[in-house]
Design a protein around this motif. Structure first.
Motif, PDB file in Angstrom:
ATOM      1  N   GLY A 335       7.347   2.171   4.219  1.00  0.00           N
ATOM      2  CA  GLY A 335       6.480   3.295   3.891  1.00  0.00           C
ATOM      3  C   GLY A 335       6.584   3.682   2.428  1.00  0.00           C
ATOM      4  N   ALA A 336       7.795   3.601   1.870  1.00  0.00           N
ATOM      5  CA  ALA A 336       7.974   3.896   0.445  1.00  0.00           C
ATOM      6  C   ALA A 336       7.407   2.787  -0.419  1.00  0.00           C
ATOM      7  CB  ALA A 336       9.463   4.086   0.137  1.00  0.00           C
ATOM      8  N   LEU A 337       7.508   1.558   0.057  1.00  0.00           N
ATOM      9  CA  LEU A 337       7.040   0.424  -0.731  1.00  0.00           C
ATOM     10  C   LEU A 337       5.554   0.553  -1.053  1.00  0.00           C
ATOM     11  CD1 LEU A 337       8.269  -2.192  -1.852  1.00  0.00           C
ATOM     12  CD2 LEU A 337       7.515  -3.347   0.230  1.00  0.00           C
ATOM     13  N   VAL A 338       4.783   1.052  -0.111  1.00  0.00           N
ATOM     14  CA  VAL A 338       3.343   1.183  -0.322  1.00  0.00           C
ATOM     15  C   VAL A 338       2.940   2.609  -0.706  1.00  0.00           C
ATOM     16  CG1 VAL A 338       2.691   1.693   2.065  1.00  0.00           C
ATOM     17  CG2 VAL A 338       1.123   0.405   0.619  1.00  0.00           C
ATOM     18  N   ASN A 339       3.874   3.556  -0.542  1.00  0.00           N
ATOM     19  CA  ASN A 339       3.632   4.946  -0.939  1.00  0.00           C
ATOM     20  C   ASN A 339       4.835   5.421  -1.751  1.00  0.00           C
ATOM     21  OD1 ASN A 339       1.129   5.798   0.834  1.00  0.00           O
ATOM     22  ND2 ASN A 339       2.534   4.749   2.236  1.00  0.00           N
ATOM     23  N   ALA A 340       4.890   5.003  -2.987  1.00  0.00           N
ATOM     24  CA  ALA A 340       6.037   5.359  -3.818  1.00  0.00           C
ATOM     25  C   ALA A 340       6.137   6.857  -4.045  1.00  0.00           C
ATOM     26  CB  ALA A 340       5.956   4.634  -5.160  1.00  0.00           C
ATOM     27  N   ASP A 341       5.065   7.584  -3.781  1.00  0.00           N
ATOM     28  CA  ASP A 341       5.061   9.044  -3.877  1.00  0.00           C
ATOM     29  C   ASP A 341       5.080   9.671  -2.485  1.00  0.00           C
ATOM     30  OD1 ASP A 341       2.547   8.163  -3.158  1.00  0.00           O
ATOM     31  OD2 ASP A 341       1.477   9.671  -4.318  1.00  0.00           O
ATOM     32  N   TRP A 342       5.726   9.035  -1.530  1.00  0.00           N
ATOM     33  CA  TRP A 342       5.740   9.499  -0.136  1.00  0.00           C
ATOM     34  C   TRP A 342       6.141  10.970  -0.010  1.00  0.00           C
ATOM     35  CZ3 TRP A 342       9.410  11.283   3.371  1.00  0.00           C
ATOM     36  CH2 TRP A 342       9.067  11.235   4.721  1.00  0.00           C
ATOM     37  N   PRO A 343       7.206  11.444  -0.647  1.00  0.00           N
ATOM     38  CA  PRO A 343       7.536  12.867  -0.492  1.00  0.00           C
ATOM     39  C   PRO A 343       6.417  13.785  -0.958  1.00  0.00           C
ATOM     40  CG  PRO A 343       9.384  11.671  -1.414  1.00  0.00           C
ATOM     41  CD  PRO A 343       8.208  10.742  -1.461  1.00  0.00           C
ATOM     42  N   ALA A 344       5.841  13.487  -2.128  1.00  0.00           N
ATOM     43  CA  ALA A 344       4.764  14.335  -2.639  1.00  0.00           C
ATOM     44  C   ALA A 344       3.557  14.296  -1.715  1.00  0.00           C
ATOM     45  CB  ALA A 344       4.368  13.889  -4.045  1.00  0.00           C
ATOM     46  N   ARG A 345       3.231  13.107  -1.214  1.00  0.00           N
ATOM     47  CA  ARG A 345       2.095  12.989  -0.281  1.00  0.00           C
ATOM     48  C   ARG A 345       2.326  13.823   0.975  1.00  0.00           C
ATOM     49  NH1 ARG A 345      -1.417   7.868  -0.172  1.00  0.00           N
ATOM     50  NH2 ARG A 345      -1.270   7.071  -2.297  1.00  0.00           N
ATOM     51  N   MET A 346       3.526  13.714   1.547  1.00  0.00           N
ATOM     52  CA  MET A 346       3.806  14.433   2.793  1.00  0.00           C
ATOM     53  C   MET A 346       3.773  15.948   2.577  1.00  0.00           C
ATOM     54  SD  MET A 346       3.941  11.931   4.851  1.00  0.00           S
ATOM     55  CE  MET A 346       2.710  11.247   3.714  1.00  0.00           C
ATOM     56  N   ALA A 347       4.334  16.386   1.464  1.00  0.00           N
ATOM     57  CA  ALA A 347       4.330  17.822   1.183  1.00  0.00           C
ATOM     58  C   ALA A 347       2.930  18.348   0.937  1.00  0.00           C
ATOM     59  CB  ALA A 347       5.214  18.115  -0.025  1.00  0.00           C
ATOM     60  N   ASN A 348       2.069  17.500   0.370  1.00  0.00           N
ATOM     61  CA  ASN A 348       0.711  17.922   0.035  1.00  0.00           C
ATOM     62  C   ASN A 348      -0.291  17.641   1.132  1.00  0.00           C
ATOM     63  OD1 ASN A 348       1.507  18.816  -2.524  1.00  0.00           O
ATOM     64  ND2 ASN A 348       1.278  16.770  -3.409  1.00  0.00           N
ATOM     65  N   GLY A 349       0.169  17.126   2.268  1.00  0.00           N
ATOM     66  CA  GLY A 349      -0.710  16.869   3.399  1.00  0.00           C
ATOM     67  C   GLY A 349      -1.654  15.707   3.199  1.00  0.00           C
ATOM     68  N   GLN A 350      -1.291  14.760   2.335  1.00  0.00           N
ATOM     69  CA  GLN A 350      -2.147  13.603   2.081  1.00  0.00           C
ATOM     70  C   GLN A 350      -1.859  12.478   3.074  1.00  0.00           C
ATOM     71  OE1 GLN A 350      -0.780  13.545  -2.201  1.00  0.00           O
ATOM     72  NE2 GLN A 350      -2.917  12.948  -2.502  1.00  0.00           N
ATOM     73  N   ASP A 351      -2.865  11.633   3.274  1.00  0.00           N
ATOM     74  CA  ASP A 351      -2.673  10.445   4.111  1.00  0.00           C
ATOM     75  C   ASP A 351      -1.825   9.421   3.377  1.00  0.00           C
ATOM     76  OD1 ASP A 351      -4.240  11.502   6.133  1.00  0.00           O
ATOM     77  OD2 ASP A 351      -6.082  10.571   5.374  1.00  0.00           O
ATOM     78  N   GLN A 352      -1.163   8.582   4.152  1.00  0.00           N
ATOM     79  CA  GLN A 352      -0.421   7.478   3.562  1.00  0.00           C
ATOM     80  C   GLN A 352      -1.333   6.270   3.377  1.00  0.00           C
ATOM     81  OE1 GLN A 352       3.580   6.602   4.992  1.00  0.00           O
ATOM     82  NE2 GLN A 352       3.448   8.361   6.380  1.00  0.00           N
ATOM     83  N   THR A 353      -1.084   5.515   2.332  1.00  0.00           N
ATOM     84  CA  THR A 353      -1.769   4.238   2.163  1.00  0.00           C
ATOM     85  C   THR A 353      -1.272   3.289   3.238  1.00  0.00           C
ATOM     86  OG1 THR A 353      -1.936   4.578  -0.218  1.00  0.00           O
ATOM     87  CG2 THR A 353      -2.181   2.310   0.586  1.00  0.00           C
ATOM     88  N   GLU A 354      -2.184   2.574   3.859  1.00  0.00           N
ATOM     89  CA  GLU A 354      -1.808   1.656   4.932  1.00  0.00           C
ATOM     90  C   GLU A 354      -0.949   0.529   4.381  1.00  0.00           C
ATOM     91  OE1 GLU A 354      -3.983  -1.137   8.354  1.00  0.00           O
ATOM     92  OE2 GLU A 354      -5.148   0.245   7.109  1.00  0.00           O
ATOM     93  N   PHE A 355       0.063   0.150   5.137  1.00  0.00           N
ATOM     94  CA  PHE A 355       0.982  -0.891   4.692  1.00  0.00           C
ATOM     95  C   PHE A 355       0.270  -2.232   4.581  1.00  0.00           C
ATOM     96  CE2 PHE A 355       4.086  -4.269   5.579  1.00  0.00           C
ATOM     97  CZ  PHE A 355       4.922  -4.074   4.491  1.00  0.00           C
ATOM     98  N   ASP A 356       0.570  -2.931   3.497  1.00  0.00           N
ATOM     99  CA  ASP A 356       0.034  -4.262   3.245  1.00  0.00           C
ATOM    100  C   ASP A 356       1.221  -5.220   3.200  1.00  0.00           C
ATOM    101  OD1 ASP A 356      -0.958  -6.608   2.203  1.00  0.00           O
ATOM    102  OD2 ASP A 356      -2.024  -5.684   0.530  1.00  0.00           O
TER     103      ASP A 356
END
Length: 388
Positions: A335-356
């Motif tokens: 999840g971090a590999l494809v969303n290096a900003d995972w904490p910021a995304r989760m705190a801001n209610g953003q969707d995660q980029t789908e894993f590739d």
């Protein structure tokens, strides 16, 4: 480091609360899990690309970053082609820009120290592998990490002199890590690499004081922890990663919850700052349908901070683990590999980029940067393109 939205921080109050681990002051409980990237130079020297890669996790809001496994000596420890090392003066110095890049973004970074043991599939320094006994691992070498899909070689059984020199390698590497500014080190005793091989019943049938009963099989780990702790002092973070499964044996399990309790209490008593559990049973019942997880057992019997890693990129699952599962921090891998900003995304209610799955490819062999581009946000700069 990215600003964390106050509303999101309140919504996931456990995840976004600060925590202290010995000398480490962490802004939140989100950890970048160690992931094999095999993107150093052929001499094991860290690269500018690696500095960019790790800095983006700090910029994205992770409280702690753990590096990929880094080999510890110039004898038997290297496991992969283009794996970084921290054994020589040049290798240690090359990590300085990586550490500086992470610190410049407000991040905290720990170096994972690794001896590959029998699972080594490339070593520039030796023509053979070394392990507790002369037994080849199950499975075949991984093509994704430059292997040829061939059976592993049968290693030499380590002599007591080999063991002493291996311990010296961990000590020297820990001192190198401290000298170049790492905030701590993590001993890789998971996934079937050397320290895990010493724990494993079928991989350690030695008839000396390092083999046989579980207490003897744990002797090497006790000696590594004690020697490293003596070298770096009491204020430097020394963690350990443990798992039941191995790269080459995903079915393996420890004998019982009682054995798990012994393992966790032993490493804690030897002086680790935290225990990092991963793989089967890390977040789910480890030995029975309704029994405790490894994280819960580690927390109960270790008495130190516990990091758990097992498909916790779902922020609700991560928050639940922290609230109920015995863990104090959660490590995010793919999840971090494809969303290096995972904490910021989760705190801001953003969707995660789908894993590739292409993101699993080593950085240095990615000619096509499409996977990285897909995972970018405005707070990141693209990694330099590699000629492969």
């Amino acid at each position: 480091m990215a600003d964390i939205n106050d509303t999101g921080a309140k919504r996931f109050a456990h995840l976004f609360s600060p925590v202290r681990i010995d000398s480490l002051e962490l802004a939140n409980r989100a950890v970048v899990a160690p992931m094999t990237r095999t993107s150093a130079g052929q001499d094991g020297v860290a690269t500018d690309q690696m500095a960019s890669y790790y800095a983006r996790y700090a910029r994205g809001g992770f409280g702690l970053i753990i590096t990929e496994g880094t080999f510890t000596d110039t004898r038997y420890s290297q496991g992969y082609f283009q794996q970084p090392g921290i054994a020589t003066e040049a290798q240690a110095a090359a990590w300085q820009p990586v550490v500086d890049a992470v610190h410049a973004e407000g991040g905290v970074i720990v170096a994972q120290l690794m001896h590959a043991g029998a699972q080594s599939q490339y070593n520039a320094y030796a023509d053979e592998n070394a392990a507790p006994i002369a037994r080849a691992p199950y499975g075949r070498t991984a093509t994704i990490y430059h292997g040829n899909n061939e059976p592993y070689n049968t290693p030499k059984a380590m002599s007591e002199t080999d063991i002493i020199e291996m311990i010296d390698g961990f000590v020297a590497s820990a001192k190198n890590a401290m000298q170049v500014g790492f905030d701590g080190i993590e001993l890789h005793a998971a996934n079937g690499y050397l320290l895990d091989e010493f724990i494993t019943d079928y991989f350690n049938t030695r008839d000396d004081d390092y083999g046989g009963a579980l207490g003897n099989r744990l002797r090497v780990i006790r000696e590594v922890i004690t020697a490293v702790r003596d070298a770096v002092g009491t204020d430097f973070c020394v963690g350990i990663r443990l798992s039941q499964i191995k790269v080459t044996d995903t079915d393996h399990r420890w004998a019982s919850a009682e054995d798990a309790a012994t393992i966790f209490s032993t490493v804690a008593a030897a002086g680790v700052s935290y225990i990092h559990v991963t793989g089967a049973g890390a977040t789910e019942p480890a030995f029975s349908d309704n029994g405790p997880s490894l994280a819960e057992l580690a927390s109960e019997h270790g008495g130190v901070a516990v990091i758990t890693n097992s498909a916790l990129h779902d922020v609700q699952a991560a928050e639940a683990q922290l609230a109920e599962g015995g863990a104090h921090l959660v490590a995010i891998g793919r999840g971090a590999l494809v969303n290096a900003d995972w904490p910021a995304r989760m705190a801001n209610g953003q969707d995660q980029t789908e894993f590739d799955k292409d993101m699993l490819q080593p950085l240095a062999t990615l000619d096509n940067q499409a996977g990285w581009e897909a995972g970018r946000t405005d707070i990141f700069e693209p990694l330099p393109k590699s000629g492969g």
